[in-house]
Design an enzyme around this catalytic site. Sequence first.
Site, PDB file in Angstrom:
ATOM      1  N   PHE A  94     -57.198   7.119 -17.172  1.00 60.80           N
ATOM      2  CA  PHE A  94     -57.567   7.089 -18.592  1.00 60.80           C
ATOM      3  C   PHE A  94     -58.746   6.156 -18.835  1.00 60.80           C
ATOM      4  O   PHE A  94     -59.515   6.365 -19.773  1.00 60.80           O
ATOM      5  CB  PHE A  94     -56.367   6.658 -19.438  1.00 60.80           C
ATOM      6  CG  PHE A  94     -56.585   6.801 -20.921  1.00 60.80           C
ATOM      7  CD1 PHE A  94     -56.474   8.049 -21.523  1.00 60.80           C
ATOM      8  CD2 PHE A  94     -56.897   5.708 -21.713  1.00 60.80           C
ATOM      9  CE1 PHE A  94     -56.673   8.196 -22.893  1.00 60.80           C
ATOM     10  CE2 PHE A  94     -57.098   5.845 -23.076  1.00 60.80           C
ATOM     11  CZ  PHE A  94     -56.981   7.094 -23.671  1.00 60.80           C
ATOM     12  N   GLU A  95     -58.897   5.137 -17.997  1.00 60.01           N
ATOM     13  CA  GLU A  95     -60.045   4.246 -18.146  1.00 60.01           C
ATOM     14  C   GLU A  95     -61.344   5.043 -18.092  1.00 60.01           C
ATOM     15  O   GLU A  95     -62.266   4.810 -18.887  1.00 60.01           O
ATOM     16  CB  GLU A  95     -60.053   3.186 -17.040  1.00 60.01           C
ATOM     17  CG  GLU A  95     -61.205   2.208 -17.186  1.00 60.01           C
ATOM     18  CD  GLU A  95     -61.715   1.662 -15.859  1.00 60.01           C
ATOM     19  OE1 GLU A  95     -62.027   0.468 -15.821  1.00 60.01           O
ATOM     20  OE2 GLU A  95     -61.829   2.434 -14.892  1.00 60.01           O
TER      21      GLU A  95
END
Length: 411
Positions: A281-282
């Site tokens: 998700f980063e």
Amino acid sequence: MTHLSKMPTGYTPPAEWKYPIDLSIDYRKPENRMYLLKAWVEALSYTEEHNQQVRLMDYAIEVTEGITQLEKIERKIWMAFLWGCCYNGIGPWTIYSEFPVPPQSPQEFKRFCDWYNLNFERMRFDTDCRYRKSKMIPCVQSYIDWLAGRTQMDAFRPLLETKLQSDQFVKLWDTAMGWKYFGRLSAWNFLEALNMVFGNMYQIDVPGFMLRDRDGSESNRNGAAFLSNRDDWVTKHGKKKINGCPITDEECDILEADLEQAFKDCVAEFGHITFINRLNFETSGACWLKKFFRLKNTRYIGWDAERTWDEIDYMERIWPEYSCKALWEARSLWLPDTLLCEKAPAGHVPGVQKWKMPVFFETGVPLHIWHLQQGTRWEPSEVYTNLKMPVRKIDDNPKSTSVNLMSLLKR
């Protein structure tokens, strides 16, 4: 046949998109950015582009015939290490094609050194990892020294099977950071790939997004700033672009909390489609979102598919001795035809389409997501024709009193 990883079965869109794009809405506006993020993550959850070329190479290992499951695991871990080193498809696939497992014996390591030096000029690393290209031999040597004659699974098992997830991450992180020429980006990418090739079996994840890391977490922190409508907290080398002042720990913590909540929301809404953790998700939820808000080097649905075409095409031309058949096959199973360069109409120029890059920044409309939702291919002639509004350049917007992208750029 039992597979360790998630295997592609052909692209299947949802019966109804949860976050449909409205062409009359400006998604640059702060009040629309969370909706934009969710529409973006929903789209990626179906194309799996957030897993980039790793999912293609992992598929190639999974379908390899004539080797045992344990042998596949050894290849998968090695591929994850190479991904951490190179962060693109060319470096890992060419090295893996010649050395499918780490060259641990003195004879094999010498062969690796000779082979790498001979092929140095045609080797390719991602721009963010370009300095490791000249350090790759000692980097691999450091990894082999750490293995100390063990199989990779034997070396990693005590780390992976740590009971507390927070302890598991610390052990894995400290181990990766201990290899020569591995830093935050390479360690992060390695652990993300390691989790993926095991099919999320060990649920490897980072406890937080590390936004207090002024330099190492700048890209994802800036994505969190755009998402939080704090464009005045966008930094370069840890200093705010708007005034040159360092971003404070308190400001980093606010952005961390906002990004964490966005992450949890996306897991709740899309985690049943694909596994979403902080490690991936980063990139997809923060770093790539940040790149929406600029004219060049942006991200869009299909960008990963297009740059992967460029890389496979490069390998077939420059590295003809190594087959890319399994990579092409994996692409066709993961992606819709509308995102495949090889399925485009006659006359289409394949590869990354730079004309797509400024469209969102100039109009506020994510046509790339809209086209995926419509099941259509985005062509150059359709950049603006589908919009139900005039093209809105940044300068056409009235000056806003809120701290947002447009007011920041005008300053």
